[in-house]
Scaffold this motif. Structure first.
Motif, mmCIF file in Angstrom:
data_model
loop_
_atom_site.group_PDB
_atom_site.id
_atom_site.type_symbol
_atom_site.label_atom_id
_atom_site.label_comp_id
_atom_site.label_asym_id
_atom_site.label_seq_id
_atom_site.Cartn_x
_atom_site.Cartn_y
_atom_site.Cartn_z
ATOM 1 N N GLY A 8 0.819 -1.212 0.000
ATOM 2 C CA GLY A 8 0.000 0.000 0.000
ATOM 3 C C GLY A 8 0.849 1.256 0.000
ATOM 4 O O GLY A 8 0.524 2.239 -0.669
ATOM 5 N N PHE A 9 1.944 1.201 0.737
ATOM 6 C CA PHE A 9 2.847 2.351 0.755
ATOM 7 C C PHE A 9 3.565 2.490 -0.582
ATOM 8 O O PHE A 9 3.717 3.587 -1.100
ATOM 9 C CB PHE A 9 3.852 2.233 1.909
ATOM 10 N N ILE A 10 3.988 1.360 -1.158
ATOM 11 C CA ILE A 10 4.701 1.400 -2.439
ATOM 12 C C ILE A 10 3.790 1.963 -3.527
ATOM 13 O O ILE A 10 4.188 2.867 -4.269
ATOM 14 C CB ILE A 10 5.226 -0.007 -2.806
ATOM 15 N N LEU A 11 2.568 1.463 -3.631
ATOM 16 C CA LEU A 11 1.627 1.991 -4.630
ATOM 17 C C LEU A 11 1.182 3.412 -4.263
ATOM 18 O O LEU A 11 0.964 4.248 -5.139
ATOM 19 C CB LEU A 11 0.421 1.064 -4.764
ATOM 20 N N GLY A 12 1.065 3.670 -2.965
ATOM 21 C CA GLY A 12 0.656 4.995 -2.505
ATOM 22 C C GLY A 12 1.669 6.081 -2.809
ATOM 23 O O GLY A 12 1.324 7.270 -2.877
ATOM 24 N N TRP A 13 2.943 5.685 -3.023
ATOM 25 C CA TRP A 13 3.957 6.676 -3.375
ATOM 26 C C TRP A 13 3.563 7.462 -4.616
ATOM 27 O O TRP A 13 3.859 8.648 -4.712
ATOM 28 C CB TRP A 13 5.305 5.994 -3.601
#
Length: 187
Positions: A87-92
C-alpha cells in the motif's frame, strides 16, 4: 511530454533507487520498515512537480514489479507489492502527485524564502505523510489482519522521522528552486 520531462522523470527514478541503498530500519511492532525512499515522494513532488514526480514513481513501481531489487534492502517483485508494504509502495505515486500539486499551488515566484520553505514543508507533510499513510495503513491492516487502530498507533513511531524527511525535502526543494527552478510555473 518533452525530452526534458523524460530526463527529469528518469533522473528522479534513479534518485529514488539510490535512496534505497540506505538500509531500512525495521521495527518489531509493525511490518513496514523505515526507509529513505519515502523521502523521494517529497523530493520528486516538490522539485519536479505533480505529473513528472508521479511518473517517476510509476516507473519505479514498474521496476519493483518487474522484480528488480530497487527497494530498500535490495527487495523487489510482485510479492512485495502484495505484502504489507504494498500500500505504501503503490501509494507513493498518489502521494507524489499530491505533494507536487500542493507545491505547484503554494510556491510562487517572488515569495520570501521562509514562505517558500513553509509551502514546500506543507506540501511534503500533506502529500508525503498524510496521503501516504491514508493509503498505506489500510493496506497493512488488510494484509496482516491487524485492526486499523493498532496499525495507526504503530505508525505513530514513524512521524518524527517523516517530519525530519519533510524538512530535508523542503530545504532541498528551496535550494533547487533558487539555483535551477524545475517546479512547473502555474499560469
Amino acid at each position: 511530454m518533452t525530452t526534458r520531462d523524460l530526463v527529469l522523470v528518469a533522473l528522479f527514478t534513479a534518485i529514488i533507487v539510490v535512496l534505497g541503498l540506505i538500509p531500512p530500519i525495521t521495527l518489531g511492532f509493525i511490518p513496514v520498515p523505515i526507509t529513505a525512499q519515502s523521502m523521494g515522494v517529497m523530493l520528486a513532488g516538490c522539485i519536479i512537480g505533480a505529473k513528472r514526480g508521479a511518473l517517476a514513481y510509476v516507473l519505479f513501481v514498474l521496476l519493483v514489479a518487474a522484480g528488480l531489487p530497487v527497494l530498500s534492502g535490495g527487495r523487489g517483485g510482485l510479492a512485495i507489492i502484495q505484502g504489507p508494504t504494498g500500500g505504501f509502495i503503490l501509494g507513493w505515486i498518489v502521494a507524489t502527485y499530491v505533494t507536487g500539486l500542493i507545491a505547484e499551488r503554494l510556491v510562487k515566484d517572488g515569495q520570501n524564502e521562509i514562505r517558500q520553505f513553509a509551502a514546500f514543508f506543507i506540501a511534503s507533510v500533506v502529500g508525503g505523510i498524510v496521503v501516504l499513510y491514508a493509503i498505506g495503513m489500510p493496506w497493512v491492516s488488510m494484509t496482516t489482519g491487524a485492526p486499523l487502530t493498532d496499525v495507526a498507533t504503530g505508525s505513530l513511531a514513524f512521524i518524527p522521522g517523516d517530519l525530519l524527511k519533510a524538512a530535508i525535502a523542503a530545504l532541498a526543494a528551496r535550494a533547487v528552486l533558487i539555483g535551477y527552478p524545475l517546479l512547473p510555473h502555474r499560469a
